[in-house]
Design an enzyme around this catalytic site. Structure first.
Site, short mmCIF file in Angstrom:
data_model
loop_
_atom_site.label_atom_id
_atom_site.label_comp_id
_atom_site.label_asym_id
_atom_site.label_seq_id
_atom_site.Cartn_x
_atom_site.Cartn_y
_atom_site.Cartn_z
N LYS A 169 0.83 -1.19 0.00
CA LYS A 169 0.00 0.00 0.00
C LYS A 169 0.87 1.25 0.00
O LYS A 169 2.04 1.22 0.40
CB LYS A 169 -0.87 0.03 1.27
CG LYS A 169 -1.90 -1.07 1.40
CD LYS A 169 -2.63 -0.95 2.72
CE LYS A 169 -3.62 -2.07 2.94
NZ LYS A 169 -4.80 -1.97 2.07
N ARG A 186 -10.13 -11.88 1.90
CA ARG A 186 -11.02 -12.94 1.41
C ARG A 186 -10.34 -14.30 1.42
O ARG A 186 -11.02 -15.32 1.54
CB ARG A 186 -11.55 -12.56 0.01
CG ARG A 186 -10.51 -12.49 -1.07
CD ARG A 186 -10.98 -11.64 -2.25
NE ARG A 186 -10.96 -10.22 -1.91
CZ ARG A 186 -11.37 -9.25 -2.73
NH1 ARG A 186 -11.83 -9.55 -3.94
NH2 ARG A 186 -11.32 -7.99 -2.37
#
Length: 503
Positions: free
Chosen positions: A278, A352
């Protein structure tokens, strides 16, 4: 734990000597008997201050009066509850939060709340007082790790007496709201903790309040996860020096059914994005990427401490997503615990993967009646819904409606988003059973994430709550200060009570 002491609430029959007396009043003409007596002692000051109904029309407004020397209290505050027909449990809690902020600003640590019968409000007096008290507790919560600060070491506990409701009813109502506040506050503390204070190696140490509440805790280490085939969760944490864990939490109240409700929480203690790292601004708040796991912990505390007769299982996937030579890579293919293979693309979509193994584990080990997962999962749900709503996906229409209604009751709002088989087309891989997200991450990623997770629920009734951007607030609000929100705890507690009462 670096959090402020919780306010202490006591029931009382009548007003006694107090530093502050707080009169709860809707926008109606005239006071009830207790307030009228106090008004007479003060020479009519209260009634004159509240003579304009508009002064009490906005819930949470505090009319603050210094009492004359002839009165035993030094300050009287009239807390506006708004128009009687608009009073709800949520508006009462928010009014309580604003009252707590007002008293703190005045340096007051003791108060007596006085409730006279209120016409037009369809709530019992005990519930009115308890909901105001809940708002006071939630607003007073403070996380602080400073060694030196103004007032450090002083006892700033807020002590509140509640007058105007039947003792046993008020005691029962307070027991519930104190349990809820315990859960919310502890979930907030977990999220507020810095990533060097809360991580996979010591997460179990922070679960002690669960043990104290009578909740069984089982910790699965990396070796056990490997035996269980939880390779997706292991891959998420493969770049960190601290290996992943799974915490299994079990609570079964007296008279609870055999088949549990299962809650799965994403517990990524820090999310750097992995090799798909990020940017600095995106990474700054990633200590809060375990907000889903914290909410499950808070829910279990809230239910256990009130002795709710329910059967709950919590499964927390705990990991750090870090870059290193052993980290998960784009185009890796992982065999999940379910046996399905998954091709990885963006290592910053790690949540996920973690949830896939935890959902399968919860479904196959515990035979739950319903599975609910909470996760700070996708940026797209925030872009789509903004700051007001969190995303809700469900395979069960009735449960979805119940949760949305529960969220409206407590102020944690959810909007149902589509869960459709058509999204599976974007998850097709030429080499594995599934891609772990669609090709274009900017193209409505949230429903693709939900579609992916559905493959690991073993066709159980299932709800996926995408609470991204709801885990933190950058400003003070009526029911909490800047920092962690514990979003989801109150909604799920309310929903569990609804399902219990319907069974």
């Amino acid at each position: 734990m670096p959090q402020s002491p919780a306010p202490v609430f006591e029931t009382a029959d009548e007003i006694s000597a107090a530093s502050v007396v707080v009169i709860l009043q809707t926008a109606q003409t005239g006071f009830g008997p207790r307030a009228s007596t106090l008004d007479a002692e003060m020479g009519g000051i209260l009634s004159r201050a509240c003579s304009d109904p508009a002064a009490l029309a906005e819930s949470g407004t505090c009319i603050d009066l210094i009492a004359p020397q002839s009165v035993s209290t030094k300050r009287v505050v009239v807390l506006a509850l708004g128009k009687a027909e608009a009073v709800t449990t949520l508006s009462l809690a928010r009014a309580g939060g604003l009252l707590a902020a007002h008293l703190e600003g005045k340096g007051e640590c003791a108060a007596t709340l006085v409730l006279d019968p209120i016409a037009g409000v369809d709530l019992p007096g005990a519930e009115i007082l308890a909901r105001v008290a809940l708002g006071m507790r939630l607003r007073r919560y403070r996380f602080d790790m400073r060694n030196r600060r103004q007032g450090a070491g002083a006892d700033r506990t807020l002590r509140v007496k509640l007058v105007g409701a039947r003792g046993p009813d008020l005691t029962a109502a307070l027991a519930r709201i104190n349990a809820i506040a315990d859960g919310v506050e502890y979930a907030r503390t977990l999220v507020n903790l810095p990533p060097n204070h809360l991580h996979p190696d010591n997460f179990h140490d922070h679960l002690e309040p669960l043990r104290e509440a009578g909740i069984d805790i089982e910790m699965l280490d990396a070796a056990q996860l490997k035996e269980l085939g939880m390779n997706a969760l292991l891959a998420v944490g493969s770049g960190s020096a601290r290996p992943p864990r799974v915490a299994v939490l079990r609570y079964r109240g007296k008279g609870a059914p055999a088949q549990p409700l299962a809650f799965v929480g994403k517990g990524v203690c820090f999310d750097s994005g992995g090799l798909c790292i990020k940017g600095g601004a995106q990474m700054f708040d990633m200590k809060a990427d375990m907000g889903g796991a914290a909410a499950v912990v808070g829910l279990l505390i809230a239910l256990a401490r009130q002795g709710s007769p329910v059967h709950i299982v919590g499964v927390l996937g705990i990991a750090e997503n870090m870059p290193s030579g052993t980290a998960l890579k784009p185009r890796d293919i992982i065999t999940t615990a379910s046996g399905q293979t998954v091709e990885v693309f963006d290592t910053d979509a790690e949540g996920r993967l973690l949830l896939a193994d935890c959902l399968h584990y919860a479904a196959t080990r515990f035979n739950p009646l319903v599975i609910v997962d909470l996760a700070t999962l996708t940026y797209s749900v925030t872009r789509g819904l903004g700051s007001i709503f969190a995303g809700l996906f469900s395979t069960d229409d009735a449960i979805a409606s119940q949760m949305i209604a529960a969220g409206e009751t407590v102020g944690e709002r959810f909007w149902r988003l589509p869960l459709d088989r058509a999204y599976d087309e974007g998850l097709q891989s030429p080499f594995a059973d599934l891609r772990h997200h669609a090709k274009d991450m900017e193209d409505g990623d949230a429903p693709y994430a939900a579609a992916f997770l559905r493959h690991f629920t073993e066709d159980r009734p299932w709800v996926h709550l995408d609470i991204a951007s709801k885990e933190l607030t950058d400003s003070d609000r009526p029911l909490g200060r800047q920092g962690a929100t514990a979003f989801g705890v109150q909604m799920l507690e309310e929903w569990v009570q609804i399902t219990r009462n319907m069974s």
